[in-house]
Design a protein around this motif. Structure first.
Motif, PDB file in Angstrom:
ATOM      1  N   ASN A 177     -10.907   2.592 -38.881  1.00 34.08           N
ATOM      2  CA  ASN A 177     -10.219   2.933 -37.603  1.00 34.08           C
ATOM      3  C   ASN A 177      -9.542   4.414 -37.917  1.00 34.08           C
ATOM      4  OD1 ASN A 177      -9.469   2.829 -34.991  1.00 34.08           O
ATOM      5  ND2 ASN A 177      -7.642   1.759 -35.456  1.00 34.08           N
ATOM      6  N   LYS A 178      -9.196   4.967 -36.524  1.00 38.54           N
ATOM      7  CA  LYS A 178      -8.570   6.212 -36.530  1.00 38.54           C
ATOM      8  C   LYS A 178      -9.368   7.371 -37.107  1.00 38.54           C
ATOM      9  CE  LYS A 178      -3.994   3.820 -36.664  1.00 38.54           C
ATOM     10  NZ  LYS A 178      -2.926   3.687 -37.148  1.00 38.54           N
ATOM     11  N   THR A 179     -10.679   7.440 -37.074  1.00 36.74           N
ATOM     12  CA  THR A 179     -11.549   8.498 -37.573  1.00 36.74           C
ATOM     13  C   THR A 179     -11.066  10.084 -37.033  1.00 36.74           C
ATOM     14  OG1 THR A 179     -13.157   8.018 -36.023  1.00 36.74           O
ATOM     15  CG2 THR A 179     -13.310   7.012 -37.810  1.00 36.74           C
ATOM     16  N   ASP A 180     -10.321  10.050 -36.022  1.00 33.52           N
ATOM     17  CA  ASP A 180     -10.016  11.262 -35.486  1.00 33.52           C
ATOM     18  C   ASP A 180      -9.036  12.085 -36.410  1.00 33.52           C
ATOM     19  OD1 ASP A 180      -8.889   9.113 -34.182  1.00 33.52           O
ATOM     20  OD2 ASP A 180      -7.361  10.483 -33.864  1.00 33.52           O
ATOM     21  N   SER A 209     -12.558   5.482 -33.477  1.00 36.28           N
ATOM     22  CA  SER A 209     -11.418   6.468 -33.008  1.00 36.28           C
ATOM     23  C   SER A 209     -11.077   5.934 -31.558  1.00 36.28           C
ATOM     24  CB  SER A 209     -11.516   7.804 -32.972  1.00 36.28           C
ATOM     25  OG  SER A 209     -10.727   8.432 -32.283  1.00 36.28           O
ATOM     26  N   VAL A 211      -8.775   6.846 -29.764  1.00 34.05           N
ATOM     27  CA  VAL A 211      -8.495   8.030 -29.011  1.00 34.05           C
ATOM     28  C   VAL A 211      -9.698   8.839 -28.443  1.00 34.05           C
ATOM     29  CG1 VAL A 211      -7.669  10.463 -29.218  1.00 34.05           C
ATOM     30  CG2 VAL A 211      -6.495   8.648 -30.545  1.00 34.05           C
ATOM     31  N   GLU A 212     -10.961   8.736 -29.004  1.00 32.73           N
ATOM     32  CA  GLU A 212     -12.012   9.186 -28.493  1.00 32.73           C
ATOM     33  C   GLU A 212     -12.804   8.112 -27.617  1.00 32.73           C
ATOM     34  OE1 GLU A 212     -14.032  10.798 -32.102  1.00 32.73           O
ATOM     35  OE2 GLU A 212     -12.552  12.402 -32.303  1.00 32.73           O
ATOM     36  N   ASN A 213     -12.883   6.808 -28.195  1.00 34.17           N
ATOM     37  CA  ASN A 213     -13.502   5.819 -27.600  1.00 34.17           C
ATOM     38  C   ASN A 213     -12.625   4.840 -27.441  1.00 34.17           C
ATOM     39  OD1 ASN A 213     -15.284   3.898 -26.799  1.00 34.17           O
ATOM     40  ND2 ASN A 213     -16.430   3.702 -28.679  1.00 34.17           N
ATOM     41  N   PRO A 214     -11.794   4.914 -26.197  1.00 34.44           N
ATOM     42  CA  PRO A 214     -10.853   3.781 -25.985  1.00 34.44           C
ATOM     43  C   PRO A 214     -11.413   2.461 -25.536  1.00 34.44           C
ATOM     44  CG  PRO A 214     -10.937   5.473 -24.025  1.00 34.44           C
ATOM     45  CD  PRO A 214     -11.661   5.978 -25.229  1.00 34.44           C
TER      46      PRO A 214
END
Length: 231
Positions: A177-180, A209, A211-214
């Motif tokens: 997770n959290k790749t951003d 992510s 953030v990018e893919n909610p």
């Protein structure tokens, strides 16, 4: 799973999967909800992923959630504040002990929460059981869940998959997770992918992510596939 009746889905209260062993689950009996456990270290994004799944699956399966915290109902409160499920579909377990104890060693509180949801709701199709934040040794026993998702994040660096542990090596789905944040912590996602494959073989890995893919599309698709039949 009530103790006063025989049920083929009953498991011993102290069902235990030794770390590092195969975590293949017992099959789901017809008419009973699919139970998917989400475990992982503190701060890896388990609750945010549960919220994303609740939003993405809204109106499809009849869904409920059990959360685990040591002394609070913080994770359940987060889900309720964000309106992802009605309050009657969320149960909070306060473990009062190390988080892994309630999902692996003495699972009675989680089984009771599941039974209460089954009694009080129209028959649920899916129950997500979120572990309290633990470490790489955390894993669910066969008792509370049919499948396990393990969540790690890149904030601790790209060495995490290489460290292994039963959650990393033997979970049914590993979510990185959290790749951003990878660029901010100098984490090499290709190294994480290589090490995860080395540790897991052909078990699936998802990079995510929120953030990018909610909507957490890939994890949502994996859950839908499990709902379609235990494979």
């Amino acid at each position: 799973m009530r103790p006063d009746r025989h049920d083929p889905d009953d498991e011993p209260t102290h069902s235990h999967t030794p770390p590092g062993r195969d975590t293949a689950r017992l099959p789901r009996p017809p008419g009973r909800p699919l139970r998917i456990g989400l475990g992982g270290p503190v701060g890896s994004g388990k609750t945010a992923l549960v919220a994303a799944l609740c939003r993405s699956l809204a109106g499809e399966p009849q869904l409920a959630v059990v959360t685990n915290d040591i002394y609070t109902s913080e994770d359940a409160d987060f889900l309720l504040r964000n309106g992802v499920l009605p309050a009657e579909r969320v149960r909070a377990v306060e473990t009062g002990c190390c988080p892994h104890t309630a999902i692996r060693d003495d699972i009675s509180a989680n089984l009771e929460a599941v039974e209460e949801l089954e009694r009080s709701l129209p028959p649920p199709d899916l129950i997500l059981i979120e572990s309290g934040g633990d470490n790489l040794t955390a894993t669910f026993s066969h008792g509370p869940v049919h499948h396990q998702v393990f969540v790690i994040d890149v904030a601790d660096g790209d060495k995490v998959p290489r460290k292994g542990g039963p959650g990393v090596t033997a979970s049914d789905l590993l979510v990185i997770n959290k790749t951003d944040l990878a660029g901010q912590v100098n984490a090499d996602l290709s190294v994480m992918a290589r090490d995860a494959e080395d540790r897991r073989g052909d078990r699936p890995v998802c990079f995510l992510s929120l953030v990018e893919n909610p909507a957490a599309d890939e994890v949502t698709a994996w859950v839908r596939d499990r709902l379609g039949g235990d494979r």
